[in-house]
Design a protein around this motif. Structure first.
Motif, mmCIF file in Angstrom:
data_model
loop_
_atom_site.group_PDB
_atom_site.id
_atom_site.type_symbol
_atom_site.label_atom_id
_atom_site.label_comp_id
_atom_site.label_asym_id
_atom_site.label_seq_id
_atom_site.Cartn_x
_atom_site.Cartn_y
_atom_site.Cartn_z
ATOM 1 N N UNK A 255 0.832 -1.205 0.000
ATOM 2 C CA UNK A 255 0.000 0.000 0.000
ATOM 3 C C UNK A 255 0.865 1.252 0.000
ATOM 4 N N UNK A 256 1.959 1.212 0.786
ATOM 5 C CA UNK A 256 2.846 2.381 0.810
ATOM 6 C C UNK A 256 3.519 2.613 -0.537
ATOM 7 N N UNK A 257 3.974 1.503 -1.148
ATOM 8 C CA UNK A 257 4.604 1.633 -2.469
ATOM 9 C C UNK A 257 3.602 2.150 -3.495
ATOM 10 N N UNK A 258 2.369 1.634 -3.414
ATOM 11 C CA UNK A 258 1.335 2.060 -4.369
ATOM 12 C C UNK A 258 1.042 3.545 -4.229
ATOM 13 N N UNK A 259 0.963 3.997 -2.991
ATOM 14 C CA UNK A 259 0.680 5.419 -2.758
ATOM 15 C C UNK A 259 1.816 6.290 -3.288
ATOM 16 N N UNK A 260 3.055 5.867 -3.027
ATOM 17 C CA UNK A 260 4.200 6.650 -3.525
ATOM 18 C C UNK A 260 4.233 6.686 -5.048
ATOM 19 N N UNK A 261 3.942 5.545 -5.681
ATOM 20 C CA UNK A 261 3.933 5.498 -7.145
ATOM 21 C C UNK A 261 2.816 6.358 -7.717
ATOM 22 N N UNK A 262 1.663 6.352 -7.052
ATOM 23 C CA UNK A 262 0.550 7.166 -7.538
ATOM 24 C C UNK A 262 0.879 8.649 -7.462
ATOM 25 N N UNK A 263 1.511 9.060 -6.361
ATOM 26 C CA UNK A 263 1.891 10.478 -6.225
ATOM 27 C C UNK A 263 2.931 10.840 -7.299
ATOM 28 N N UNK A 264 3.899 9.946 -7.537
ATOM 29 C CA UNK A 264 4.923 10.192 -8.560
ATOM 30 C C UNK A 264 4.303 10.320 -9.944
ATOM 31 N N UNK A 265 3.360 9.427 -10.252
ATOM 32 C CA UNK A 265 2.695 9.480 -11.550
ATOM 33 C C UNK A 265 1.941 10.792 -11.730
ATOM 34 N N UNK A 266 1.286 11.250 -10.675
ATOM 35 C CA UNK A 266 0.540 12.511 -10.762
ATOM 36 C C UNK A 266 1.490 13.687 -11.030
ATOM 37 N N UNK A 267 2.626 13.686 -10.322
ATOM 38 C CA UNK A 267 3.584 14.780 -10.516
ATOM 39 C C UNK A 267 4.146 14.764 -11.943
ATOM 40 N N UNK A 268 4.507 13.572 -12.412
ATOM 41 C CA UNK A 268 5.051 13.469 -13.760
ATOM 42 C C UNK A 268 4.037 13.859 -14.829
ATOM 43 N N UNK A 269 2.779 13.529 -14.600
ATOM 44 C CA UNK A 269 1.755 13.834 -15.588
ATOM 45 C C UNK A 269 1.615 15.340 -15.797
ATOM 46 N N UNK A 270 1.675 16.091 -14.707
ATOM 47 C CA UNK A 270 1.461 17.534 -14.812
ATOM 48 C C UNK A 270 2.738 18.328 -15.082
ATOM 49 N N UNK A 271 3.894 17.690 -14.943
ATOM 50 C CA UNK A 271 5.154 18.431 -15.163
ATOM 51 C C UNK A 271 5.920 17.953 -16.370
ATOM 52 N N UNK A 272 5.701 16.717 -16.822
ATOM 53 C CA UNK A 272 6.480 16.185 -17.942
ATOM 54 C C UNK A 272 6.060 16.847 -19.241
ATOM 55 N N UNK A 273 7.099 17.221 -20.044
ATOM 56 C CA UNK A 273 6.845 17.811 -21.363
ATOM 57 C C UNK A 273 6.739 16.749 -22.454
ATOM 58 N N UNK A 274 7.153 15.540 -22.104
ATOM 59 C CA UNK A 274 7.030 14.452 -23.063
ATOM 60 C C UNK A 274 7.951 14.632 -24.242
ATOM 61 N N UNK A 275 7.725 13.944 -25.315
ATOM 62 C CA UNK A 275 8.585 14.034 -26.508
ATOM 63 C C UNK A 275 8.499 15.402 -27.153
ATOM 64 N N UNK A 276 9.587 15.816 -27.763
ATOM 65 C CA UNK A 276 9.602 17.108 -28.448
ATOM 66 C C UNK A 276 8.611 17.105 -29.590
ATOM 67 N N UNK A 277 8.209 18.313 -29.980
ATOM 68 C CA UNK A 277 7.234 18.451 -31.052
ATOM 69 C C UNK A 277 7.743 17.811 -32.319
ATOM 70 N N UNK A 278 6.911 16.975 -32.907
ATOM 71 C CA UNK A 278 7.291 16.323 -34.148
ATOM 72 C C UNK A 278 8.080 15.048 -33.921
ATOM 73 N N UNK A 279 8.339 14.661 -32.617
ATOM 74 C CA UNK A 279 9.114 13.455 -32.379
ATOM 75 C C UNK A 279 8.311 12.235 -32.743
ATOM 76 N N UNK A 280 9.027 11.124 -32.982
ATOM 77 C CA UNK A 280 8.368 9.880 -33.340
ATOM 78 C C UNK A 280 7.866 9.134 -32.114
ATOM 79 N N UNK A 281 8.211 9.574 -30.879
ATOM 80 C CA UNK A 281 7.733 8.876 -29.704
ATOM 81 C C UNK A 281 6.242 9.156 -29.512
ATOM 82 N N UNK A 282 5.523 8.137 -29.097
ATOM 83 C CA UNK A 282 4.095 8.295 -28.831
ATOM 84 C C UNK A 282 3.621 7.137 -27.969
#
Length: 345
Positions: free
Chosen positions: A298-325
């Motif tokens: 449960x502790x690991x799950x909570x930490x992973x969920x918080x990390x995922x939320x932070x990454x979702x709102x802060x990550x810029x993801x692949x550069x514009x026009x990149x082939x990653x998707x």
């Protein structure tokens, strides 16, 4: 009568003596001029026949410089050897020295300079017995490639030459055979820039280009890949958020942690219920172990969920026009359904 004749004879003698005196003076003058001309001719013939002092001095100097150049070349000091050979040729031009100058320039990768020396050799010695060999060497040197230094703004554009990808990106120096070439510069999200270049053998030139961003709605360097339109919801650089791989790893850990927590939590509750009915040490230890695993998960799950939320709102993801998707697609099976994620790199 005799008295008149005497003065006349006297005057005749005087006139004769005067004529002889003038004739003698003329002869003397003519002799002096002749002697002067003869002396001048004699001096000029001596001057022509005598060797030039400057040439006499140049010959030993040229020989000494040539000998020094030969010693330096044998010792591997090509730069010094070239300087000595060039000095020898300037001091006293000799076609044979040009062959040594060309050799030094070739060993220093100065192919254009070597061609210049060999061409001068052919001019200085048009009847040279090795003329065919020299011409073959010149033809070989003229095939040496040239270098084009390519830069773009922004940098990182792929360099295509005559329709083929060179495998290099800007800024880079590409090696091209002599002749006309078409250089295309491609960068995702920007219009392709093309330019014709004329490459001479053993040459260096710069090619600079400013790329212009594509402003047409929905246009990208990969033409939006229409074949992916029916493969689910695609998260690319066109979306509001651009989650990258770490985000999906955190989501995966959260999902696995939730399953583990639920599984061991249910198992701990079952063992606790059995312990209430039949209290034994084995049931107590097993229930305590399952409960501990459920708590840690449960502790690991909570930490992973918080990390995922932070990454979702802060990550810029692949550069514009990149082939990653990342693509989410529905999946249905006989035992249930869900979503399947596909990551393309």
């Amino acid at each position: 009568m005799d008295a008149v004749a005497v003065p006349l004879q006297t005057e005749a003698r005087r006139a004769a003596e005067c004529a002889r005196t003038k004739e003698t003076r003329m002869l003397r003058s003519t002799s002096l001029v002749a002697r002067t001309i003869a002396c001048a001719l004699s001096l000029s013939s001596v001057a022509v026949a005598a060797p030039s002092p400057a040439r006499d001095d140049a010959q030993p100097r040229a020989r000494a410089l040539y000998a020094d150049g030969q010693k330096a070349l044998e010792a591997g000091n090509v730069e010094v050897a070239q300087r000595d050979f060039e000095g020898a040729y300037r001091t006293l031009p000799n076609a044979a020295v040009l062959l040594k100058i060309a050799e030094c320039r070739i060993r220093r990768s100065d192919f254009r300079g070597a061609v210049g020396a060999l061409e001068q050799y052919k001019r200085d010695r048009p009847d040279a017995p090795d003329r065919e060999d020299v011409e073959a060497k010149v033809s070989e040197l003229r095939k040496k490639p040239g270098f084009v230094s390519v830069t773009t703004a922004p940098p990182g554009a792929s360099i295509w030459v005559d329709g083929a990808d060179s495998g290099q990106t800007t800024p880079s120096a590409i090696k091209l055979a002599p002749g006309n070439h078409t250089v295309a510069l491609k960068f995702p999200g920007y219009a392709t820039a093309e330019q014709n270049v004329v490459v001479e053998f053993d040459s260096k030139q710069d090619l600079e280009s400013t790329l212009h961003e594509v402003t047409t709605a929905g246009a990208t360097a990969n033409e939006s890949r229409p074949e992916n339109a029916d493969r689910g919801t695609e998260v690319t650089a066109e979306s509001g958020y651009h989650p990258a791989a770490p985000f999906w790893i955190a989501v995966g850990v959260t999902a696995v942690g939730a399953v583990v927590t639920t599984t061991f939590g249910v198992m701990a509750l079952d063992k606790h219920s059995d312990y209430q009915d039949h209290p034994t040490k084995e049931l107590y230890d097993a229930g305590k172990r399952d409960a501990l695993i459920a708590d840690v998960s449960l502790g690991v799950t909570a930490a992973a969920a918080v990390t995922a939320a932070i990454l979702f709102f802060t990550s810029k993801g692949p550069a514009k026009g990149s082939d990653e998707a990342f693509t989410l697609s529905p999946s249905f099976e006989c035992h249930g359904g869900g979503l399947v994620g596909h990551v393309r790199f």
